[in-house]
Design a protein around this motif. Structure first.
Motif, PDB file in Angstrom:
ATOM      1  N   VAL A 103      33.784  90.922 154.614  1.00  0.00           N
ATOM      2  CA  VAL A 103      33.066  90.141 155.508  1.00  0.00           C
ATOM      3  C   VAL A 103      34.158  89.574 156.299  1.00  0.00           C
ATOM      4  CG1 VAL A 103      31.030  88.869 156.078  1.00  0.00           C
ATOM      5  CG2 VAL A 103      31.091  90.433 153.956  1.00  0.00           C
ATOM      6  N   ALA A 104      33.964  89.610 157.503  1.00  0.00           N
ATOM      7  CA  ALA A 104      34.567  88.571 158.502  1.00  0.00           C
ATOM      8  C   ALA A 104      33.670  87.435 158.944  1.00  0.00           C
ATOM      9  CB  ALA A 104      35.085  89.387 159.770  1.00  0.00           C
ATOM     10  N   LEU A 105      33.875  86.285 158.999  1.00  0.00           N
ATOM     11  CA  LEU A 105      33.085  85.281 159.631  1.00  0.00           C
ATOM     12  C   LEU A 105      33.523  84.918 160.998  1.00  0.00           C
ATOM     13  CD1 LEU A 105      31.605  82.892 159.557  1.00  0.00           C
ATOM     14  CD2 LEU A 105      33.031  81.319 158.517  1.00  0.00           C
ATOM     15  N   MET A 106      32.535  84.998 161.722  1.00  0.00           N
ATOM     16  CA  MET A 106      32.752  84.858 163.445  1.00  0.00           C
ATOM     17  C   MET A 106      31.957  83.334 163.141  1.00  0.00           C
ATOM     18  SD  MET A 106      31.481  86.842 166.846  1.00  0.00           S
ATOM     19  CE  MET A 106      30.127  85.975 167.094  1.00  0.00           C
ATOM     20  N   ALA A 107      32.761  82.201 163.474  1.00  0.00           N
ATOM     21  CA  ALA A 107      32.318  81.026 163.192  1.00  0.00           C
ATOM     22  C   ALA A 107      31.402  80.577 164.417  1.00  0.00           C
ATOM     23  CB  ALA A 107      33.386  79.951 162.939  1.00  0.00           C
ATOM     24  N   THR A 108      31.789  81.010 165.474  1.00  0.00           N
ATOM     25  CA  THR A 108      31.396  80.614 167.044  1.00  0.00           C
ATOM     26  C   THR A 108      32.182  79.443 167.443  1.00  0.00           C
ATOM     27  OG1 THR A 108      29.539  78.981 166.431  1.00  0.00           O
ATOM     28  CG2 THR A 108      29.360  81.587 166.306  1.00  0.00           C
ATOM     29  N   CYS A 109      32.352  79.183 168.688  1.00  0.00           N
ATOM     30  CA  CYS A 109      33.103  77.953 169.171  1.00  0.00           C
ATOM     31  C   CYS A 109      32.390  76.611 168.877  1.00  0.00           C
ATOM     32  CB  CYS A 109      32.990  78.068 170.698  1.00  0.00           C
ATOM     33  SG  CYS A 109      33.725  79.518 171.467  1.00  0.00           S
ATOM     34  N   LEU A 110      31.221  76.401 169.108  1.00  0.00           N
ATOM     35  CA  LEU A 110      30.603  75.417 168.862  1.00  0.00           C
ATOM     36  C   LEU A 110      30.689  74.791 167.250  1.00  0.00           C
ATOM     37  CD1 LEU A 110      28.598  73.234 170.274  1.00  0.00           C
ATOM     38  CD2 LEU A 110      26.658  74.323 169.141  1.00  0.00           C
ATOM     39  N   THR A 111      30.198  75.789 166.432  1.00  0.00           N
ATOM     40  CA  THR A 111      30.482  75.473 164.957  1.00  0.00           C
ATOM     41  C   THR A 111      31.922  75.227 164.640  1.00  0.00           C
ATOM     42  OG1 THR A 111      28.577  76.903 164.125  1.00  0.00           O
ATOM     43  CG2 THR A 111      30.232  76.481 162.435  1.00  0.00           C
ATOM     44  N   ASP A 112      32.976  76.247 164.957  1.00  0.00           N
ATOM     45  CA  ASP A 112      34.236  75.751 164.619  1.00  0.00           C
ATOM     46  C   ASP A 112      34.614  74.254 165.379  1.00  0.00           C
ATOM     47  OD1 ASP A 112      36.644  76.664 163.626  1.00  0.00           O
ATOM     48  OD2 ASP A 112      37.444  77.158 165.557  1.00  0.00           O
ATOM     49  N   THR A 113      34.123  73.902 166.290  1.00  0.00           N
ATOM     50  CA  THR A 113      34.690  72.756 167.040  1.00  0.00           C
ATOM     51  C   THR A 113      33.733  71.267 166.353  1.00  0.00           C
ATOM     52  OG1 THR A 113      35.220  74.076 169.015  1.00  0.00           O
ATOM     53  CG2 THR A 113      35.132  71.451 169.163  1.00  0.00           C
ATOM     54  N   LEU A 114      32.740  71.640 166.494  1.00  0.00           N
ATOM     55  CA  LEU A 114      31.802  70.500 166.035  1.00  0.00           C
ATOM     56  C   LEU A 114      31.036  70.364 164.547  1.00  0.00           C
ATOM     57  CD1 LEU A 114      30.153  69.895 169.512  1.00  0.00           C
ATOM     58  CD2 LEU A 114      32.124  68.708 168.797  1.00  0.00           C
ATOM     59  N   TYR A 115      31.053  71.379 164.190  1.00  0.00           N
ATOM     60  CA  TYR A 115      30.255  71.660 162.859  1.00  0.00           C
ATOM     61  C   TYR A 115      30.841  72.515 161.946  1.00  0.00           C
ATOM     62  CZ  TYR A 115      26.518  69.687 166.028  1.00  0.00           C
ATOM     63  OH  TYR A 115      25.705  69.222 166.780  1.00  0.00           O
ATOM     64  N   PRO A 116      32.107  72.350 161.635  1.00  0.00           N
ATOM     65  CA  PRO A 116      32.909  73.110 160.562  1.00  0.00           C
ATOM     66  C   PRO A 116      32.170  73.114 159.407  1.00  0.00           C
ATOM     67  CG  PRO A 116      34.153  71.082 160.850  1.00  0.00           C
ATOM     68  CD  PRO A 116      33.045  71.251 162.170  1.00  0.00           C
ATOM     69  N   HIS A 117      31.647  72.168 158.848  1.00  0.00           N
ATOM     70  CA  HIS A 117      30.951  72.352 157.548  1.00  0.00           C
ATOM     71  C   HIS A 117      29.913  73.425 157.447  1.00  0.00           C
ATOM     72  CE1 HIS A 117      27.325  70.453 159.426  1.00  0.00           C
ATOM     73  NE2 HIS A 117      28.004  69.642 159.893  1.00  0.00           N
ATOM     74  N   THR A 118      29.445  73.839 158.602  1.00  0.00           N
ATOM     75  CA  THR A 118      28.486  75.181 158.575  1.00  0.00           C
ATOM     76  C   THR A 118      29.447  76.276 158.110  1.00  0.00           C
ATOM     77  OG1 THR A 118      26.755  73.846 159.967  1.00  0.00           O
ATOM     78  CG2 THR A 118      26.954  76.289 159.827  1.00  0.00           C
ATOM     79  N   ALA A 119      30.292  76.419 158.689  1.00  0.00           N
ATOM     80  CA  ALA A 119      31.262  77.389 158.601  1.00  0.00           C
ATOM     81  C   ALA A 119      31.820  77.477 157.022  1.00  0.00           C
ATOM     82  CB  ALA A 119      32.470  77.596 159.470  1.00  0.00           C
TER      83      ALA A 119
END
Length: 241
Positions: free
Chosen positions: A3-19
């Motif tokens: 599986v590949a994770l597409m973290a999204t810009c907002l999550t990658d930048t501001l909410y990395p704990h979600t990724a």
């Protein structure tokens, strides 16, 4: 399953704990998760503000980045909807990635076939169904099925749950007064539940609602669905009162 994770810009930048929570959760369920480092924005912001050529270039790039993966999972109904609904309509992009794109709750329930992911979260929680996940993807009850199976949770129904929170990306900037009025209605509904935590499948909406709740010093926290589902008795999320 690879599986590949597409973290999204907002999550990658501001909410990395979600990724990180998505990776923890999927690995716990037996998936091999990879995070392609060359992924960029899905192009939704560009598409929605009229920059169709730029959106098309970004979409073509994302097709290349995620080529070869069995499934691509995003902790965002908004970005997943962009790939699934809009990519096939962009010139030369095609439908290949769209057919392998899943919002997190869809992937867990429909592909992995699980609702009880082994989570533990002893808090009073209410759930906001975000517009794109609700109206474009049709995720329906899937997030609630997952939440109901979480041990220790006190899940409270959110009044007027299907009403928009007023974020809508650039909508909140271009129509600030209308957005603020919609946010006020949503916050009132959240506060009426007496919940400690508001959860949703999109960090964008949680950022908008959470900002309002924080400014009013309500003490209500916002937390992505993935963060709750990744929580266990051995590694719980601690919500400060």
């Amino acid at each position: 399953m690879r599986v590949a994770l597409m973290a999204t810009c907002l999550t990658d930048t501001l909410y990395p704990h979600t990724a990180r929570a998505v990776v923890t959760l999927l690995e716990r369920l037996g998936c091999t998760v990879e995070f392609p480092l060359s992924q960029t924005c899905c192009g939704q912001m560009h598409f929605n503000t009229g920059y169709r050529d730029d959106a098309t270039r970004l979409a073509s790039r994302m097709n290349e980045v995620f080529d070869g993966y069995t499934a691509v999972v995003a902790p965002s109904g908004s970005c997943a909807a962009m790939v699934r609904d809009i990519y096939p309509k962009l010139p030369g992009v095609g439908e290949d990635l769209a057919h392998r794109m899943y919002e997190l709750s869809e992937f867990l329930v429909d592909v992995l076939g699980v609702t009880d992911v082994g989570a533990y979260f002893p808090h009073r929680v209410t759930y906001h169904p975000t517009c794109h996940s609700l109206r474009m993807l049709g995720v329906g009850e899937r997030p609630l099925q997952l939440l109901r199976a979480v041990r220790g949770i006190d899940l409270i129904e959110l009044p007027a749950a299907e009403s928009c929170c007023g974020f809508g990306g650039t909508f909140a900037v271009k129509n600030a007064e209308t957005s603020s009025a919609m946010l006020s209605d949503k916050m009132r509904c959240v506060l009426n539940t007496g919940a400690e935590v508001l959860t949703a499948g999109d960090n964008s909406c949680l950022m908008h609602i959470g900002g309002g709740l924080s400014r009013l010093r309500t003490g209500v926290h916002t937390l992505h669905l993935a963060d709750i589902l990744a929580s266990t008795e051995e590694d719980p999320w601690h919500v400060t009162q």
